[in-house]
Design a protein around this motif. Structure first.
Motif, PDB file in Angstrom:
ATOM      1  N   THR A 181       0.831  -1.207   0.000  1.00 23.38           N
ATOM      2  CA  THR A 181       0.000   0.000   0.000  1.00 23.38           C
ATOM      3  C   THR A 181       0.866   1.258   0.000  1.00 23.38           C
ATOM      4  OG1 THR A 181      -1.845  -1.089   1.119  1.00 23.38           O
ATOM      5  CG2 THR A 181      -1.727   1.309   1.298  1.00 23.38           C
ATOM      6  N   ILE A 182       1.867   1.296   0.839  1.00 27.14           N
ATOM      7  CA  ILE A 182       2.739   2.473   0.911  1.00 27.14           C
ATOM      8  C   ILE A 182       3.437   2.704  -0.422  1.00 27.14           C
ATOM      9  CG2 ILE A 182       4.849   3.389   1.966  1.00 27.14           C
ATOM     10  CD1 ILE A 182       3.973   2.035   4.568  1.00 27.14           C
ATOM     11  N   VAL A 183       4.008   1.665  -0.994  1.00 25.94           N
ATOM     12  CA  VAL A 183       4.711   1.798  -2.269  1.00 25.94           C
ATOM     13  C   VAL A 183       3.756   2.261  -3.359  1.00 25.94           C
ATOM     14  CG1 VAL A 183       5.928   0.524  -4.074  1.00 25.94           C
ATOM     15  CG2 VAL A 183       6.494   0.129  -1.668  1.00 25.94           C
ATOM     16  N   ASN A 184       2.573   1.698  -3.405  1.00 27.90           N
ATOM     17  CA  ASN A 184       1.586   2.066  -4.415  1.00 27.90           C
ATOM     18  C   ASN A 184       1.190   3.534  -4.301  1.00 27.90           C
ATOM     19  OD1 ASN A 184      -0.443   1.616  -6.484  1.00 27.90           O
ATOM     20  ND2 ASN A 184      -1.947   1.686  -4.830  1.00 27.90           N
ATOM     21  N   LEU A 185       0.943   4.008  -3.096  1.00 26.68           N
ATOM     22  CA  LEU A 185       0.510   5.389  -2.914  1.00 26.68           C
ATOM     23  C   LEU A 185       1.649   6.374  -3.159  1.00 26.68           C
ATOM     24  CD1 LEU A 185      -1.799   4.995   0.212  1.00 26.68           C
ATOM     25  CD2 LEU A 185      -2.461   5.142  -2.193  1.00 26.68           C
ATOM     26  N   LEU A 186       2.852   6.055  -2.713  1.00 24.32           N
ATOM     27  CA  LEU A 186       3.982   6.942  -2.964  1.00 24.32           C
ATOM     28  C   LEU A 186       4.284   7.051  -4.458  1.00 24.32           C
ATOM     29  CD1 LEU A 186       6.497   6.042  -0.101  1.00 24.32           C
ATOM     30  CD2 LEU A 186       4.980   8.017  -0.240  1.00 24.32           C
ATOM     31  N   SER A 187       4.011   5.986  -5.206  1.00 19.53           N
ATOM     32  CA  SER A 187       4.290   6.007  -6.644  1.00 19.53           C
ATOM     33  C   SER A 187       3.200   6.737  -7.428  1.00 19.53           C
ATOM     34  CB  SER A 187       4.433   4.578  -7.176  1.00 19.53           C
ATOM     35  OG  SER A 187       3.196   3.885  -7.132  1.00 19.53           O
ATOM     36  N   ARG A 188       2.002   6.827  -6.873  1.00 19.84           N
ATOM     37  CA  ARG A 188       0.879   7.426  -7.611  1.00 19.84           C
ATOM     38  C   ARG A 188       0.578   8.869  -7.226  1.00 19.84           C
ATOM     39  NH1 ARG A 188      -4.108   3.686  -6.604  1.00 19.84           N
ATOM     40  NH2 ARG A 188      -5.105   5.369  -7.791  1.00 19.84           N
ATOM     41  N   TYR A 189       0.828   9.231  -5.984  1.00 17.04           N
ATOM     42  CA  TYR A 189       0.331  10.517  -5.490  1.00 17.04           C
ATOM     43  C   TYR A 189       1.423  11.494  -5.039  1.00 17.04           C
ATOM     44  CZ  TYR A 189      -4.254   8.277  -5.457  1.00 17.04           C
ATOM     45  OH  TYR A 189      -5.411   7.636  -5.823  1.00 17.04           O
ATOM     46  N   TYR A 190       2.680  11.088  -5.077  1.00 19.97           N
ATOM     47  CA  TYR A 190       3.744  11.940  -4.558  1.00 19.97           C
ATOM     48  C   TYR A 190       4.792  12.192  -5.640  1.00 19.97           C
ATOM     49  CZ  TYR A 190       1.896  11.011   0.114  1.00 19.97           C
ATOM     50  OH  TYR A 190       1.081  10.916   1.228  1.00 19.97           O
ATOM     51  N   ASN A 191       5.200  13.437  -5.762  1.00 19.93           N
ATOM     52  CA  ASN A 191       6.250  13.795  -6.707  1.00 19.93           C
ATOM     53  C   ASN A 191       7.623  13.683  -6.057  1.00 19.93           C
ATOM     54  OD1 ASN A 191       4.426  14.380  -8.795  1.00 19.93           O
ATOM     55  ND2 ASN A 191       4.193  16.499  -8.095  1.00 19.93           N
ATOM     56  N   ALA A 192       8.605  13.354  -6.873  1.00 17.34           N
ATOM     57  CA  ALA A 192       9.972  13.231  -6.386  1.00 17.34           C
ATOM     58  C   ALA A 192      10.652  14.588  -6.353  1.00 17.34           C
ATOM     59  CB  ALA A 192      10.753  12.274  -7.283  1.00 17.34           C
ATOM     60  N   ARG A 193      11.724  14.670  -5.596  1.00 15.39           N
ATOM     61  CA  ARG A 193      12.575  15.852  -5.610  1.00 15.39           C
ATOM     62  C   ARG A 193      13.356  15.895  -6.920  1.00 15.39           C
ATOM     63  NH1 ARG A 193      14.075  18.230  -0.445  1.00 15.39           N
ATOM     64  NH2 ARG A 193      15.975  18.862  -1.526  1.00 15.39           N
ATOM     65  N   GLU A 194      13.888  17.052  -7.215  1.00 17.18           N
ATOM     66  CA  GLU A 194      14.625  17.249  -8.464  1.00 17.18           C
ATOM     67  C   GLU A 194      15.793  16.277  -8.593  1.00 17.18           C
ATOM     68  OE1 GLU A 194      17.147  20.819 -10.705  1.00 17.18           O
ATOM     69  OE2 GLU A 194      16.080  21.200  -8.827  1.00 17.18           O
ATOM     70  N   GLU A 195      16.433  15.945  -7.467  1.00 20.22           N
ATOM     71  CA  GLU A 195      17.603  15.068  -7.506  1.00 20.22           C
ATOM     72  C   GLU A 195      17.290  13.688  -8.087  1.00 20.22           C
ATOM     73  OE1 GLU A 195      18.171  17.938  -4.085  1.00 20.22           O
ATOM     74  OE2 GLU A 195      16.543  16.727  -4.880  1.00 20.22           O
ATOM     75  N   ALA A 196      16.030  13.265  -7.997  1.00 17.54           N
ATOM     76  CA  ALA A 196      15.671  11.924  -8.458  1.00 17.54           C
ATOM     77  C   ALA A 196      15.689  11.806  -9.975  1.00 17.54           C
ATOM     78  CB  ALA A 196      14.290  11.543  -7.926  1.00 17.54           C
ATOM     79  N   GLY A 197      15.503  12.910 -10.679  1.00 13.14           N
ATOM     80  CA  GLY A 197      15.489  12.864 -12.132  1.00 13.14           C
ATOM     81  C   GLY A 197      14.251  12.207 -12.708  1.00 13.14           C
ATOM     82  N   GLN A 199       9.521  12.062 -12.126  1.00 21.45           N
ATOM     83  CA  GLN A 199       8.370  12.741 -11.545  1.00 21.45           C
ATOM     84  C   GLN A 199       7.863  12.066 -10.280  1.00 21.45           C
ATOM     85  OE1 GLN A 199       5.142  13.436 -14.261  1.00 21.45           O
ATOM     86  NE2 GLN A 199       3.810  14.322 -12.717  1.00 21.45           N
ATOM     87  N   ALA A 200       7.665  10.752 -10.327  1.00 23.93           N
ATOM     88  CA  ALA A 200       7.065  10.039  -9.197  1.00 23.93           C
ATOM     89  C   ALA A 200       8.103   9.769  -8.107  1.00 23.93           C
ATOM     90  CB  ALA A 200       6.461   8.721  -9.655  1.00 23.93           C
ATOM     91  N   LEU A 201       7.635   9.794  -6.852  1.00 23.07           N
ATOM     92  CA  LEU A 201       8.535   9.528  -5.734  1.00 23.07           C
ATOM     93  C   LEU A 201       9.150   8.135  -5.838  1.00 23.07           C
ATOM     94  CD1 LEU A 201       9.495  10.884  -3.091  1.00 23.07           C
ATOM     95  CD2 LEU A 201       7.683   9.659  -1.912  1.00 23.07           C
ATOM     96  N   ILE A 202       8.335   7.170  -6.279  1.00 22.07           N
ATOM     97  CA  ILE A 202       8.816   5.812  -6.526  1.00 22.07           C
ATOM     98  C   ILE A 202       8.396   5.406  -7.926  1.00 22.07           C
ATOM     99  CG2 ILE A 202       8.561   3.372  -5.909  1.00 22.07           C
ATOM    100  CD1 ILE A 202       8.194   4.143  -3.058  1.00 22.07           C
ATOM    101  N   GLU A 203       9.311   4.800  -8.668  1.00 20.64           N
ATOM    102  CA  GLU A 203       8.967   4.196  -9.946  1.00 20.64           C
ATOM    103  C   GLU A 203       9.234   2.703  -9.840  1.00 20.64           C
ATOM    104  OE1 GLU A 203       9.578   7.848 -13.120  1.00 20.64           O
ATOM    105  OE2 GLU A 203      10.878   6.093 -13.202  1.00 20.64           O
ATOM    106  N   ARG A 204       8.234   1.927 -10.162  1.00 20.10           N
ATOM    107  CA  ARG A 204       8.281   0.497  -9.895  1.00 20.10           C
ATOM    108  C   ARG A 204       8.836  -0.268 -11.097  1.00 20.10           C
ATOM    109  NH1 ARG A 204       2.874  -0.964  -6.594  1.00 20.10           N
ATOM    110  NH2 ARG A 204       4.285  -2.640  -6.026  1.00 20.10           N
ATOM    111  N   ARG A 205      10.093   0.005 -11.420  1.00 25.33           N
ATOM    112  CA  ARG A 205      10.708  -0.632 -12.576  1.00 25.33           C
ATOM    113  C   ARG A 205      12.030  -1.300 -12.216  1.00 25.33           C
ATOM    114  NH1 ARG A 205      10.006   4.251 -16.885  1.00 25.33           N
ATOM    115  NH2 ARG A 205      11.572   5.119 -15.468  1.00 25.33           N
TER     116      ARG A 205
END
Length: 248
Positions: A181-197, A199-205
């Motif tokens: 649940t946490i991973v799913n929500l962080l990947s769908r509803y939260y944006n990453a910081r610029e350092e991540a390169g 958009q999504a906080l988590i990308e499930r790849r």
């Protein structure tokens, strides 16, 4: 989470999840942010971690402990900085990254123009912190995420053994999620910081661990190490870059 009610959530933290065409209670249930036990409706563990300003009120060790030392060993007399990163999970991630940013050293070359040489690749550090926060075992009591900086390395401890059949050798190729649940929500509803390169906080790849390894090794010349500590804690060591390595 026992002893919680929906009144415990912070509505400003809830807004990102809400859709105008669906009743709020239904959305909380479908996103697994709420739960009921013995007829009592309250927040789920994910709801506490994402929707309350102080999850440690219910989960006492749900935070990131950060310490920066001046030497190569843990010594209370050698602490340069320390902070407990609390709050909802996205705030913990951002605050922990800010701690690394302000405490890591910068060298500089004297070639044409000044070139700053950071100790760590902040994109890799961001991935490491996100992984620790998203995948740690929140059922373990007395354990918190620990981020300790030394003059030559960064150590990140995350409570919990590797989930299911995942092994240390398989971290580069596979992802097994403990907290779906946490991973799913962080990947769908939260944006990453610029350092991540991204958009999504988590990308499930399955790209997080390879990025940590490759970017850190390219900067420092030393491959990061994953270790299991007492079979119930995952340790990541990222080695600091130095000007000598950069000049080679």
């Amino acid at each position: 989470m026992p002893a919680t009610t929906l009144d415990d959530l912070d509505r400003s933290l809830l807004q990102r999840f809400l859709r105008a065409d669906t009743p709020e209670a239904d959305q909380l249930r479908k996103l697994h942010l709420s739960a009921s036990e013995h007829g009592q409706l309250g927040l789920s563990i994910s709801g506490v971690l994402l929707l309350t300003p102080n999850p440690t009120q219910w989960l006492g060790n749900a935070y990131v402990q950060c310490v920066c030392y001046s030497g190569t060993e843990r010594d209370a007399h050698d602490q340069l900085d320390a902070a407990d990163c609390t709050g909802p999970l996205d705030q913990q991630i951002n605050d922990a990254l800010a701690f690394v940013r302000r405490n890591m050293r910068l060298a500089a070359t004297k070639t044409i123009g000044r070139q700053d040489l950071p100790q760590y690749d902040l994109g890799a550090v961001f991935e490491a912190i996100v992984n620790a926060v998203a995948h740690r075992d929140y059922s373990m009591t007395g354990r918190r995420i620990r981020l300790h900086m030394f003059v030559d390395r960064l150590e990140l401890y995350s409570p919990g053994a590797l989930p299911n059949s995942l092994s240390l050798d398989g971290l580069m190729e596979n992802t097994v999620t403990r907290n779906e649940t946490i991973v799913n929500l962080l990947s769908r509803y939260y944006n990453a910081r610029e350092e991540a390169g991204r958009q999504a906080l988590i990308e499930r790849r399955c790209e997080g661990v390879p990025k940590i390894i490759k970017a850190s090794e390219a900067l420092s010349g030393k491959r990061p190490e994953y270790r299991l500590v007492d079979d119930d804690e995952l340790l990541l060591i990222i080695y600091a870059a130095s000007k000598d390595v950069q000049d080679e």
